[in-house]
Design a protein around this motif. Structure first.
Motif, PDB file in Angstrom:
ATOM      1  N   GLN A   1      37.133  48.868  35.886  1.00  0.00           N
ATOM      2  CA  GLN A   1      36.453  48.728  37.555  1.00  0.00           C
ATOM      3  C   GLN A   1      37.732  47.440  37.811  1.00  0.00           C
ATOM      4  OE1 GLN A   1      35.351  49.639  39.664  1.00  0.00           O
ATOM      5  NE2 GLN A   1      32.908  49.223  39.840  1.00  0.00           N
TER       6      GLN A   1
ATOM      7  N   PRO B   1      38.819  45.027  40.150  1.00  0.00           N
ATOM      8  CA  PRO B   1      38.889  43.792  40.077  1.00  0.00           C
ATOM      9  C   PRO B   1      37.905  43.452  41.535  1.00  0.00           C
ATOM     10  CG  PRO B   1      40.788  43.211  39.610  1.00  0.00           C
ATOM     11  CD  PRO B   1      40.269  44.549  39.604  1.00  0.00           C
ATOM     12  N   ASN B   2      37.553  42.901  41.862  1.00  0.00           N
ATOM     13  CA  ASN B   2      36.194  42.338  43.382  1.00  0.00           C
ATOM     14  C   ASN B   2      35.961  43.203  43.774  1.00  0.00           C
ATOM     15  OD1 ASN B   2      37.099  39.835  42.965  1.00  0.00           O
ATOM     16  ND2 ASN B   2      39.132  40.540  43.928  1.00  0.00           N
ATOM     17  N   THR B   3      35.159  44.236  42.902  1.00  0.00           N
ATOM     18  CA  THR B   3      34.167  45.471  43.433  1.00  0.00           C
ATOM     19  C   THR B   3      32.343  45.618  42.349  1.00  0.00           C
ATOM     20  OG1 THR B   3      35.568  46.421  41.346  1.00  0.00           O
ATOM     21  CG2 THR B   3      36.410  46.943  44.237  1.00  0.00           C
ATOM     22  N   ASP B   4      32.130  46.043  43.045  1.00  0.00           N
ATOM     23  CA  ASP B   4      30.958  45.882  42.441  1.00  0.00           C
ATOM     24  C   ASP B   4      30.613  46.123  41.104  1.00  0.00           C
ATOM     25  OD1 ASP B   4      30.092  44.278  44.158  1.00  0.00           O
ATOM     26  OD2 ASP B   4      28.437  45.503  45.783  1.00  0.00           O
ATOM     27  N   ILE B   5      29.822  46.009  40.117  1.00  0.00           N
ATOM     28  CA  ILE B   5      30.149  46.397  38.620  1.00  0.00           C
ATOM     29  C   ILE B   5      28.087  46.240  39.031  1.00  0.00           C
ATOM     30  CG2 ILE B   5      30.026  46.138  36.188  1.00  0.00           C
ATOM     31  CD1 ILE B   5      32.320  44.087  36.565  1.00  0.00           C
TER      32      ILE B   5
ATOM     33  N   THR C   1      24.074  43.045  39.970  1.00  0.00           N
ATOM     34  CA  THR C   1      24.955  43.638  40.431  1.00  0.00           C
ATOM     35  C   THR C   1      26.358  42.748  40.705  1.00  0.00           C
ATOM     36  OG1 THR C   1      24.508  45.685  41.450  1.00  0.00           O
ATOM     37  CG2 THR C   1      26.601  44.846  42.395  1.00  0.00           C
TER      38      THR C   1
ATOM     39  N   GLN D   1      30.212  40.557  40.284  1.00  0.00           N
ATOM     40  CA  GLN D   1      32.479  41.378  40.660  1.00  0.00           C
ATOM     41  C   GLN D   1      32.714  40.521  39.724  1.00  0.00           C
ATOM     42  OE1 GLN D   1      33.344  40.878  44.162  1.00  0.00           O
ATOM     43  NE2 GLN D   1      32.300  42.830  45.458  1.00  0.00           N
TER      44      GLN D   1
ATOM     45  N   SER E   1      36.553  38.784  39.029  1.00  0.00           N
ATOM     46  CA  SER E   1      38.356  39.312  39.884  1.00  0.00           C
ATOM     47  C   SER E   1      39.189  39.084  38.699  1.00  0.00           C
ATOM     48  CB  SER E   1      38.070  37.600  41.280  1.00  0.00           C
ATOM     49  OG  SER E   1      37.896  36.907  40.427  1.00  0.00           O
TER      50      SER E   1
ATOM     51  N   ILE F   1      38.491  45.339  32.753  1.00  0.00           N
ATOM     52  CA  ILE F   1      38.200  44.923  34.347  1.00  0.00           C
ATOM     53  C   ILE F   1      40.186  45.250  34.650  1.00  0.00           C
ATOM     54  CG2 ILE F   1      38.609  43.146  36.374  1.00  0.00           C
ATOM     55  CD1 ILE F   1      35.611  44.462  35.670  1.00  0.00           C
TER      56      ILE F   1
END
Length: 170
Positions: A30, A32-36, A84, A86, A88, A119
């Protein structure tokens, strides 16, 4: 005369053990700074009661260091959880779920297996045929442009062209 005797004793019942299982993050790689999305279960067999408590989703850099909670969830009526979170900073992380019981007399807490979460910036590829439009029998040149973030560095590797069925590499 009847003789009677009364004995008083205490039985100490240990809390039921739990086992927490964490599934791979979705998606496994994923930006950075996006939902997992993280999901998992708390196994409580042989008890028939479902444990109540909180799940702390924790991360640790692959290089080591402290575990840090970055997402939380509650255990639902099916003993499952989902949360969920995130991250960074770029890098690879160990992820685990820690079950914290609400009733330590009935259930013990537990720590899950560890999964890997990557990430990074995911490059995208734009594919252009030339000439466009193409007619049957034309020789076609395909150009692939790999788009990437400067922060992640220039990607290296190979771009393969495949037919629609995915079985033939051009």
């Amino acid at each position: 005369y009847a003789i009677s005797q009364t004995n008083t004793f205490t039985i100490d019942v240990s809390p039921a053990a739990t086992t927490t299982t964490l599934n791979l993050g979705n998606p496994e790689v994923q930006a950075p700074n996006t939902d997992i999305l993280f999901t998992g279960t708390v196994n409580y067999a042989p008890s028939t009661q479902i444990p109540a408590g909180t799940i702390n989703i924790q991360r640790q850099a692959i290089a080591g260091g402290a575990w840090t909670t970055f997402a939380t969830a509650s255990v639902d009526s099916a003993a499952e959880f989902s949360s969920t979170g995130q991250i960074s900073a770029l890098g690879d992380y160990n992820i685990r779920a820690v079950f914290v019981t609400m009733d330590s007399k009935k259930f013990s807490g537990s720590t899950s297996n560890t999964v890997l979460q990557e990430i990074g910036y995911i490059p995208t590829i734009n594919l252009s045929p030339f000439p466009d439009p193409v007619e049957r029998g034309d020789l076609v040149t395909f150009t692939a442009i790999v788009n990437y973030s400067v922060a992640s560095g220039i990607p290296t590797g190979t771009v393969s062209f495949q037919t629609v069925d995915g079985l033939t590499t051009i």
